[in-house]
Motif scaffolding. Structure first.
Motif, PDB file in Angstrom:
ATOM      1  N   PHE A 141      18.035  28.411 -26.447  1.00 43.77           N
ATOM      2  CA  PHE A 141      19.325  28.344 -26.753  1.00 43.77           C
ATOM      3  C   PHE A 141      19.742  29.688 -27.518  1.00 43.77           C
ATOM      4  O   PHE A 141      20.909  30.097 -27.449  1.00 43.77           O
ATOM      5  CB  PHE A 141      19.934  27.169 -27.356  1.00 43.77           C
ATOM      6  N   GLU A 142      19.032  29.789 -28.252  1.00 47.62           N
ATOM      7  CA  GLU A 142      19.280  31.077 -29.510  1.00 47.62           C
ATOM      8  C   GLU A 142      19.479  32.159 -28.713  1.00 47.62           C
ATOM      9  O   GLU A 142      20.194  33.242 -29.289  1.00 47.62           O
ATOM     10  CB  GLU A 142      18.141  30.959 -30.592  1.00 47.62           C
ATOM     11  N   GLY A 143      18.791  32.421 -27.443  1.00 51.41           N
ATOM     12  CA  GLY A 143      18.841  33.785 -26.880  1.00 51.41           C
ATOM     13  C   GLY A 143      19.994  33.985 -25.979  1.00 51.41           C
ATOM     14  O   GLY A 143      20.364  34.899 -25.378  1.00 51.41           O
ATOM     15  N   GLU A 144      20.960  32.950 -25.914  1.00 50.84           N
ATOM     16  CA  GLU A 144      22.115  32.755 -24.897  1.00 50.84           C
ATOM     17  C   GLU A 144      23.316  33.582 -25.429  1.00 50.84           C
ATOM     18  O   GLU A 144      23.417  33.617 -26.774  1.00 50.84           O
ATOM     19  CB  GLU A 144      22.438  31.428 -24.609  1.00 50.84           C
ATOM     20  N   SER A 145      24.307  34.078 -24.860  1.00 50.36           N
ATOM     21  CA  SER A 145      25.712  33.989 -25.194  1.00 50.36           C
ATOM     22  C   SER A 145      26.566  33.010 -24.731  1.00 50.36           C
ATOM     23  O   SER A 145      26.545  32.567 -23.452  1.00 50.36           O
ATOM     24  CB  SER A 145      26.289  35.369 -24.678  1.00 50.36           C
ATOM     25  N   ILE A 146      27.451  32.632 -25.524  1.00 50.71           N
ATOM     26  CA  ILE A 146      28.453  31.375 -25.017  1.00 50.71           C
ATOM     27  C   ILE A 146      29.942  31.731 -24.954  1.00 50.71           C
ATOM     28  O   ILE A 146      30.196  32.756 -25.848  1.00 50.71           O
ATOM     29  CB  ILE A 146      28.321  30.354 -26.207  1.00 50.71           C
ATOM     30  N   ASP A 147      30.574  31.470 -23.873  1.00 53.57           N
ATOM     31  CA  ASP A 147      31.929  32.149 -23.601  1.00 53.57           C
ATOM     32  C   ASP A 147      32.778  30.806 -23.643  1.00 53.57           C
ATOM     33  O   ASP A 147      34.007  30.933 -23.977  1.00 53.57           O
ATOM     34  CB  ASP A 147      32.038  32.716 -22.061  1.00 53.57           C
ATOM     35  N   PHE A 164      28.232  23.534 -24.396  1.00 51.65           N
ATOM     36  CA  PHE A 164      28.184  24.807 -24.543  1.00 51.65           C
ATOM     37  C   PHE A 164      27.914  25.712 -23.360  1.00 51.65           C
ATOM     38  O   PHE A 164      26.892  25.638 -22.858  1.00 51.65           O
ATOM     39  CB  PHE A 164      27.149  25.466 -25.868  1.00 51.65           C
ATOM     40  N   PHE A 165      28.834  26.656 -22.975  1.00 51.28           N
ATOM     41  CA  PHE A 165      28.748  27.175 -21.737  1.00 51.28           C
ATOM     42  C   PHE A 165      28.028  28.657 -21.956  1.00 51.28           C
ATOM     43  O   PHE A 165      28.563  29.456 -22.544  1.00 51.28           O
ATOM     44  CB  PHE A 165      30.062  27.433 -20.844  1.00 51.28           C
ATOM     45  N   SER A 166      26.898  28.975 -21.162  1.00 51.96           N
ATOM     46  CA  SER A 166      26.141  30.239 -21.198  1.00 51.96           C
ATOM     47  C   SER A 166      26.998  31.222 -20.145  1.00 51.96           C
ATOM     48  O   SER A 166      27.732  30.675 -19.306  1.00 51.96           O
ATOM     49  CB  SER A 166      24.852  30.133 -20.534  1.00 51.96           C
ATOM     50  N   THR A 167      27.131  32.322 -20.811  1.00 52.22           N
ATOM     51  CA  THR A 167      28.117  33.473 -19.911  1.00 52.22           C
ATOM     52  C   THR A 167      27.462  33.780 -18.556  1.00 52.22           C
ATOM     53  O   THR A 167      27.836  34.352 -17.741  1.00 52.22           O
ATOM     54  CB  THR A 167      28.087  34.735 -20.763  1.00 52.22           C
ATOM     55  N   ARG A 168      26.188  33.127 -18.596  1.00 54.47           N
ATOM     56  CA  ARG A 168      25.556  33.296 -17.162  1.00 54.47           C
ATOM     57  C   ARG A 168      26.204  32.630 -15.704  1.00 54.47           C
ATOM     58  O   ARG A 168      26.193  32.827 -14.810  1.00 54.47           O
ATOM     59  CB  ARG A 168      24.033  33.219 -17.233  1.00 54.47           C
ATOM     60  N   GLY A 169      26.779  31.475 -16.333  1.00 50.91           N
ATOM     61  CA  GLY A 169      27.628  31.127 -15.537  1.00 50.91           C
ATOM     62  C   GLY A 169      27.016  29.683 -14.764  1.00 50.91           C
ATOM     63  O   GLY A 169      27.938  28.878 -14.253  1.00 50.91           O
ATOM     64  N   ASP A 170      25.964  29.399 -14.845  1.00 49.30           N
ATOM     65  CA  ASP A 170      25.233  28.473 -14.179  1.00 49.30           C
ATOM     66  C   ASP A 170      24.579  27.413 -15.035  1.00 49.30           C
ATOM     67  O   ASP A 170      24.157  26.342 -14.454  1.00 49.30           O
ATOM     68  CB  ASP A 170      24.227  29.070 -13.147  1.00 49.30           C
TER      69      ASP A 170
END
Length: 425
Positions: A141-147, A164-170
């Motif tokens: 989770f620490e390596g993600e970006s959240i939008d 928490f939603f990842s910017t990757r979208g899926d």
């Protein structure tokens, strides 16, 4: 006779020396375009104070879901926005479980359940989000970006949910442990009961049922001088030389770095292609380096928010959006203002651009204005490009230069699915 001639020669030499000294002092490279009028001259080399990264990390909007398909929106700086955000910052979230975004029925959650949705635009790295929220992420989770962050209640469930939603979208990350009770969430949601109602459109954006009130602003403006920018950006400003460009812009260089100034747009672009790489690069580290760079090379001439940390082919682009009050100031091709852009290569800033214009906010003249809502706004949106779905609708300010004044005109900023944008006043 000879003594008189010597006296005249000596006087001419002294006069010539004084003239030469004047040019050396007041006509340094770039001073040919320095603005010296009473309204535009600025004594300090700084464009504004330094800023902590924590003050640049906040949602662009807060969506309150009240059940029965009722919604409202809070924007930065408003009373309920600040109250709810400050409370959430003090709550802990941990034990994150990775799940598919399709595991949830978001339309049902949006329409039936009470909750709070925080929108972070293009996203914010989790390691930066930790600076303003109490998160205990694992390495994944620490390596993600959240939008987006969505905190909500479910009927007949005794615990609050936090996703928490990842910017990757899926992918989303659900906090199995959240320091929030169902009553906490409901109390925050209740702040929106008597606020302006909004209608959810396709789960993408929210349409106000009534007109939206904000202010039209006019304030004195000026331009930072090229000498100030040289002093901020070059180790030895006196060593730079001027290179004229055919398009009317001006370039100053010390053979390594360059400063390009577009005087029609009051816009500067600085590049340092020979900047030595600092080493490791991550979205969070690059954002921190970008903040440090602005702190050290001009400062912040207003209120800004971290808007994007985008990955390019060989560089990372970091952008900061300027705000007036609760709403962003839009930069458009006709008037570049309201953004600070940087590019970094391996953790080192190689490109930096921003407006040279400043304003005297303490002398602002404000006038109440209204943006259309309800059926009128719905009809105007329907007449826009039918082939591109609308992804976001936000009140904003369009900057307009009016003599030596900057006018901030309230508009609706409409963002389409392909990232393009139009404005409606």
């Amino acid at each position: 006779m000879k003594e008189r001639v010597k006296s005249w020669v000596l006087a001419l030499l002294v006069l010539g020396s004084l003239i030469e000294s004047y040019y050396l002092i007041y006509r340094l490279p770039g001073s040919d375009s320095a603005v010296m009028s009473k309204n535009l001259y600025v004594k300090t080399d700084n464009m504004g104070p330094e800023e902590k990264v924590e003050n640049l990390l906040y949602p662009d909007k807060m969506i309150i879901h009240m059940g029965e398909d009722r919604h409202t929106l809070f924007y930065p700086g408003t009373t309920f926005y600040d109250l709810i955000l400050n409370r959430l910052k003090g709550r802990g979230f941990e034990s994150f479980q990775r799940r598919s975004v399709q595991d949830f029925d978001w339309d049902k959650i949006r329409s039936e359940n009470s909750g709070i949705e925080l929108s972070f635009g293009s996203g914010i790295p989790v390691t930066l989000l930790q600076r303003v929220m109490q998160l205990s992420p694992d390495s994944l989770f620490e390596g993600e970006s959240i939008d987006r962050i969505w905190i909500y209640n479910v009927k007949n469930d005794s615990k609050a949910h936090a996703v928490f939603f990842s910017t990757r979208g899926d992918i989303v990350y659900e906090a199995a442990k959240a320091d929030l009770t169902v009553q906490d969430v409901q109390q925050h949601v209740d702040f929106g009961k008597n606020w302006s109602p909004y209608t959810a459109v396709n789960g993408d954006y929210y349409l106000p049922q009534d007109k939206v009130s904000l202010v039209k602003v006019e304030m004195p403006s000026g331009m930072y001088t090229i000498e100030q920018m040289q002093s901020n950006l070059f180790f030895d400003a006196g060593s730079t030389r001027y290179i004229p460009e055919k398009d009317g812009s001006k370039i100053y260089t010390d053979s390594k770095k360059s400063l390009q100034v577009d005087q029609e747009q009051n816009w500067m672009s600085y590049s340092d292609p020979a900047a030595l790489p600092a080493g490791d690069s991550t979205p969070a580290k690059d954002a921190l380096e970008a903040v440090d760079f602005v702190n050290q090379h001009g400062g912040w001439n207003g209120t800004y928010r971290l808007a994007a940390t985008e990955e390019g082919r060989q560089e990372r682009k970091v952008s900061f959006q300027q705000y007036y009050g609760s709403y962003p100031i839009i930069s458009v091709p006709q008037m570049q203002y309201g953004v600070i852009n940087l590019e970094l290569q391996q953790g080192t800033v190689s490109f930096y651009e921003r407006s040279l214009m400043y304003t005297e906010e303490d002398q602002a003249v404000k006038q109440l204005a209204e943006l259309p809502g309800g059926e009128e706004l719905e009809n105007r949106l329907a007449r826009l490009s039918p082939d591109l779905p609308i992804k976001d609708l936000t009140p904003a300010y369009l900057p307009v230069v009016k003599e030596e004044q900057l006018l901030l005109q309230p508009v609706w900023r409409v963002t389409f699915s392909d990232g393009s944008m139009v404005t409606l006043d």
